[in-house]
Design an enzyme around this catalytic site. Structure first.
Site, PDB file in Angstrom:
ATOM      1  N   GLY A 286      61.929  54.671  -4.421  1.00 46.61           N
ATOM      2  CA  GLY A 286      62.413  53.872  -5.544  1.00 46.61           C
ATOM      3  C   GLY A 286      61.229  53.480  -6.402  1.00 46.61           C
ATOM      4  N   THR A 287      61.471  53.258  -7.670  1.00 44.26           N
ATOM      5  CA  THR A 287      60.335  53.025  -8.565  1.00 44.26           C
ATOM      6  C   THR A 287      60.303  51.612  -9.143  1.00 44.26           C
ATOM      7  OG1 THR A 287      61.604  54.212 -10.255  1.00 44.26           O
ATOM      8  CG2 THR A 287      59.921  55.437  -9.098  1.00 44.26           C
ATOM      9  N   THR A 288      60.740  51.394 -10.374  1.00 49.92           N
ATOM     10  CA  THR A 288      60.347  50.186 -11.090  1.00 49.92           C
ATOM     11  C   THR A 288      61.346  49.032 -10.972  1.00 49.92           C
ATOM     12  OG1 THR A 288      59.250  51.657 -12.657  1.00 49.92           O
ATOM     13  CG2 THR A 288      59.494  49.360 -13.297  1.00 49.92           C
TER      14      THR A 288
END
EC number: 3.4.25.1
Length: 281
Positions: free
Chosen positions: A53-55
């Protein structure tokens, strides 16, 4: 003892009278192999490829806090999932957004939810927001062994402090180190760009509507410069998850509300691709 338990259908007395208000301590005493950080991995060479998962972004406003995340998960240079959910309620007055190894992060969130629920049932009161942040710090620290093998989980925690009557944000590093953020925060691969956007647009007198718009603007800017962050996907109707926590509790914006914010931003960006401008002086 085990056979007797199976035949009677009853749990051992130790399971019915836990000696600690911490579910993690209880689980560690009776089934330590179920804790994520205690799981041994086979020897590997190089980085482990797993969806990440990123931001995640957050900002406070008078009366509460907003926590939001994009919907993209990546695996190397590939998009692993376009509609992953990265923001979850921890309890009635707090939420956690995940960045890092997706599978471990979701498992950690579920364990954290159980930890808070267990404390409330044993003690009869909710844990303070400061206490919740500390419990999450302990859980992240217990995952350090896996983090050193490339399976890191770095969440962002936010909630409404009922004692101080305001929203608060806590960020973490892979060792469980905790920092309280003032005004706004971001974590994940696009956090540098998201934080830069929020730094120029944040004010301490934002309304709830302005705060929700701010976090979507920040996610848009992150997606503009970070390939691992997904922007609003109008064609597939995939929009950022935006949550608001106030003295009335946790609320997730509906798809209609979040799409309305995203579409308004997209419309403005057709004329101003780099987004709103901050005053020079």
């Amino acid at each position: 003892m085990e056979a007797n338990t199976r035949s009677t259908g009853r749990l051992p007395a130790a399971f019915l009278t836990p000696g600690s208000s911490s579910f993690m301590d209880f689980l560690g005493a009776h089934s330590p192999d179920l804790l994520p950080g205690n799981r041994a991995l086979p020897p590997v060479q190089g980085a482990i490829e797993a969806p990440h998962g990123t931001t995640i972004v957050a900002t406070t406003f008078p009366g509460g806090v907003v926590l939001a995340g994009d919907r993209r998960a990546t695996m190397g240079n590939m998009i692993a999932q376009r509609d992953i959910e990265k923001v979850f309620p921890a309890d009635e007055y707090s939420a956690v957004g995940i960045a890092g190894t997706a599978g471990l992060a979701v498992e950690m969130v579920k364990l954290f939810q159980l930890e808070l629920e267990h404390f409330e049932k044993v003690e009869g009161v909710q844990l303070s927001l400061e206490g919740k942040a500390n419990r999450l710090s302990t859980m992240i620290r217990s995952n350090l062994g896996l983090a050193m093998q490339g399976l890191a989980v770095v969440p962002l925690f936010a909630g409404f402090d009922v004692d101080r009557e305001r929203g608060r944000i806590f960020s973490y590093d892979v060792t469980g180190g905790r920092s309280e953020e003032t005004g706004y925060a971001a974590t994940g691969s696009g956090s540098i760009f998201a934080r830069g956007a929020m730094k120029k647009l944040y004010r301490d007198d934002l309304s709830e509507e302005e705060a929700t718009t701010l976090v979507v603007q920040a996610l848009y800017d992150a997606a503009d410069d970070d390939s691992a962050t997904g922007g609003p996907d109008v064609a597939r109707r995939i929009y950022p998850i935006v949550t608001v926590i106030t003295d009335e509790g946790f609320r997730r914006l509906t798809d209609e509300e979040s799409s309305g914010i995203a579409r308004a931003i997209l419309e403005r960006r057709l004329a101003q691709p780099d987004g709103p401008r901050a005053a020079l002086l």
